[in-house]
Design a protein around this motif. Sequence first.
Motif, PDB file in Angstrom:
ATOM      1  N   LEU A 111      38.182 -10.928   3.458  1.00 43.97           N
ATOM      2  CA  LEU A 111      38.137 -12.110   4.316  1.00 43.97           C
ATOM      3  C   LEU A 111      38.010 -11.616   5.750  1.00 43.97           C
ATOM      4  O   LEU A 111      38.835 -10.834   6.208  1.00 43.97           O
ATOM      5  CB  LEU A 111      39.434 -12.915   4.145  1.00 43.97           C
ATOM      6  N   PHE A 112      36.973 -12.070   6.444  1.00 37.10           N
ATOM      7  CA  PHE A 112      36.652 -11.517   7.763  1.00 37.10           C
ATOM      8  C   PHE A 112      36.718 -12.589   8.850  1.00 37.10           C
ATOM      9  O   PHE A 112      36.376 -13.746   8.621  1.00 37.10           O
ATOM     10  CB  PHE A 112      35.250 -10.901   7.729  1.00 37.10           C
ATOM     11  N   GLY A 134      31.019  -4.631  13.265  1.00 33.08           N
ATOM     12  CA  GLY A 134      31.833  -3.704  14.036  1.00 33.08           C
ATOM     13  C   GLY A 134      31.609  -3.753  15.539  1.00 33.08           C
ATOM     14  O   GLY A 134      32.150  -2.939  16.279  1.00 33.08           O
ATOM     15  N   GLN A 135      30.818  -4.714  16.005  1.00 32.17           N
ATOM     16  CA  GLN A 135      30.487  -4.823  17.429  1.00 32.17           C
ATOM     17  C   GLN A 135      31.345  -5.903  18.101  1.00 32.17           C
ATOM     18  O   GLN A 135      32.018  -6.684  17.432  1.00 32.17           O
ATOM     19  CB  GLN A 135      29.000  -5.177  17.605  1.00 32.17           C
TER      20      GLN A 135
END
Length: 200
Positions: free
Chosen positions: A74-75, A177-178
């Motif tokens: 879950l992001f 990842g930014q």
Amino acid sequence: MLRFMTLGPSGSNHEFVVARYLKFHGIDDIATVDLVDDFNVAAQAVIDGVADYLLQVAVHPSTTEVVARYRKQLFVIDAFVSGSKDMSVVTRIDVEKPRSLALQPATRDYVNTRGLELIPETSTGSVADGLLAGKYESGLTYSSLAHDYPSRFRIDEVVGTVDDPWIVYGRERLSEGQVVTWKDSPAGRAYRSELKRAAG
């Protein structure tokens, strides 16, 4: 149809904010909102595909747990700022001086609670439900409760609206990842304005 989950009960601040968020994105007519009383249940529902997205206020006591426990499935896909519903300390008319205060723990520092027994509740909405059911003498909840039931409740202290950070979770990692932000956001414009003033 997009399926969102957030914290209930009906009339909760979470429901209020998710409705504003969906309207902002123009998807309020193609999205459903399911209300739950446990963010772990909601997180698992998104992971299992029962729902598509989960919306949670970042100051909720379970936020750290949700981010950490489900980090591989879950992001965090979005974050934003929204004002809350107008809030107050609402007290039953028949209670002259309350000895206790029901509240959602994240709201504790909105008012002076010295000398009061604090009764934790799941949400600001469930504080209102408890007051309506006669469970509590006083509670930090929505001002509208006193306005809607003036013969039962009074406002002892006005808190007003509070700007909170909100998190949206989904099953797919979108950040790669930014840093994900918006240069022309109100904050971005304020930074540039400060730089111009400093440059003179």
